[in-house]
Design a protein around this motif. Structure first.
Motif, short mmCIF file in Angstrom:
data_model
loop_
_atom_site.label_atom_id
_atom_site.label_comp_id
_atom_site.label_asym_id
_atom_site.label_seq_id
_atom_site.Cartn_x
_atom_site.Cartn_y
_atom_site.Cartn_z
N LEU A 40 -25.10 -37.75 27.58
CA LEU A 40 -26.18 -36.82 27.26
C LEU A 40 -26.82 -36.27 28.54
CD1 LEU A 40 -27.93 -38.58 24.22
CD2 LEU A 40 -26.09 -36.88 24.23
N LYS A 41 -26.93 -37.13 29.57
CA LYS A 41 -27.48 -36.66 30.84
C LYS A 41 -26.57 -35.61 31.46
CE LYS A 41 -29.23 -38.26 35.31
NZ LYS A 41 -29.47 -39.43 36.19
N TYR A 42 -25.26 -35.84 31.38
CA TYR A 42 -24.30 -34.88 31.93
C TYR A 42 -24.43 -33.54 31.19
CZ TYR A 42 -19.87 -32.54 32.84
OH TYR A 42 -18.91 -31.61 33.17
N LEU A 43 -24.51 -33.58 29.86
CA LEU A 43 -24.62 -32.35 29.08
C LEU A 43 -25.96 -31.65 29.30
CD1 LEU A 43 -22.99 -33.58 25.74
CD2 LEU A 43 -21.99 -32.03 27.42
N GLU A 46 -25.72 -29.72 32.37
CA GLU A 46 -24.93 -28.51 32.14
C GLU A 46 -25.72 -27.46 31.36
OE1 GLU A 46 -21.49 -27.84 33.04
OE2 GLU A 46 -22.11 -29.42 34.43
N GLY A 47 -26.94 -27.80 30.96
CA GLY A 47 -27.80 -26.86 30.24
C GLY A 47 -27.48 -26.72 28.77
N LEU A 48 -26.78 -27.71 28.18
CA LEU A 48 -26.33 -27.60 26.80
C LEU A 48 -27.24 -28.31 25.80
CD1 LEU A 48 -22.53 -28.15 27.44
CD2 LEU A 48 -23.69 -25.99 26.95
N LEU A 49 -28.07 -29.21 26.27
CA LEU A 49 -28.95 -29.94 25.37
C LEU A 49 -30.23 -30.33 26.09
CD1 LEU A 49 -28.77 -33.15 26.26
CD2 LEU A 49 -26.64 -33.08 25.01
#
Length: 253
Positions: A40-43, A46-49
């Protein structure tokens, strides 16, 4: 399952449900909660969540403004599907409004090729041009100031003219819908104010939009969800979104 597959699945779940929970993802993918938090941190990076306590929610995207003649090339199959559904609602003798929208341009093409005898009011220069091919259709333009960047007539003169009409069905486009804030949005203030007038003219107000627009924000709010009677989209929205729309008594097609 590889980490990349897991990330893609999480993104799919966010688009379908709008929210994910760390504990549930951990059980689903049979990995530790720490591994899910890293995902979730990676996403998020990436600006996705947007991460929240215990999980994450989908981050609203800001759509880029594209002229209507260019928008029609994007998501063409989804837009054709929506236009087909909208066309099936039309009846001989009706008066309808088609506002400035790439989906309404495709709907206008279908009307122009049909045997329907209807009256169409439109502030879109592209739609007016398309409908000229069929002499069975009575065409009305509200006129006013032509905004080339919008692709039609918007602003005070157009609004005054539109206010004199009543239509059975008003088909409206949007660049984004927020079911939490109950807002229906567009890019341009003058376009938005003109859409408000079109909504007031319609006995039935029908929003035509791709399902992805539920995950986009707009610049200018022109309506509340309570102003909308029906939403026609290319695929069934997530349960979270459907529940919200049903709460506002909006029909989904």
């Amino acid at each position: 399952m590889f980490a990349k597959e897991r990330l893609n699945k999480i993104i799919d779940m966010l688009h379908n449900e709008g929210k994910v929970v760390v504990k549930e993802l951990s059980e689903m993918f049979n990995v530790s909660e720490d591994a899910i938090r890293k995902d979730l941190k990676y996403l998020e990076n990436e600006g996705l969540l947007e991460r929240i306590y215990g999980g994450a929610i989908l981050k609203k995207q800001i759509p880029q403004y594209i002229r209507v003649e260019e928008r029609i090339k994007h998501n063409i199959e989804a837009k054709k599907k929506i236009a087909d559904k909208a066309f099936s609602l039309l009846k001989d003798g009706e008066t309808i409004f088609l506002d400035i929208s790439s989906i309404n341009m495709i709907l206008a093409e279908k009307i122009a090729k049909s045997q329907l005898g209807i009256t169409v009011i439109s502030n879109s220069i592209d739609i007016l041009h398309i409908l000229c091919r069929n002499s069975n259709i009575q065409i009305i333009s509200p006129g006013g100031i032509l905004y080339q960047n919008v692709g039609g007539f918007v602003g005070s003169a157009a609004i005054e003219a539109i206010s004199k009409y009543t239509v059975q069905k008003a088909f409206i486009g949007s660049c984004g819908v927020d079911v939490i804030n109950k807002s229906v949005n567009t890019f341009n203030v003058e376009d938005g104010n003109t859409k408000k007038a079109i909504i007031k003219s319609g006995k039935e107000v029908i929003l035509v939009m791709e399902n992805e627009k539920f995950y986009f924000d707009g610049v200018y709010k022109f309506a509340d969800l309570e102003d909308i009677d029906t939403i026609i989209t290319d695929k069934e929205p997530s349960k979270t979104i459907k529940d919200k729309l049903e709460k506002y008594k909006i029909k989904i097609i």
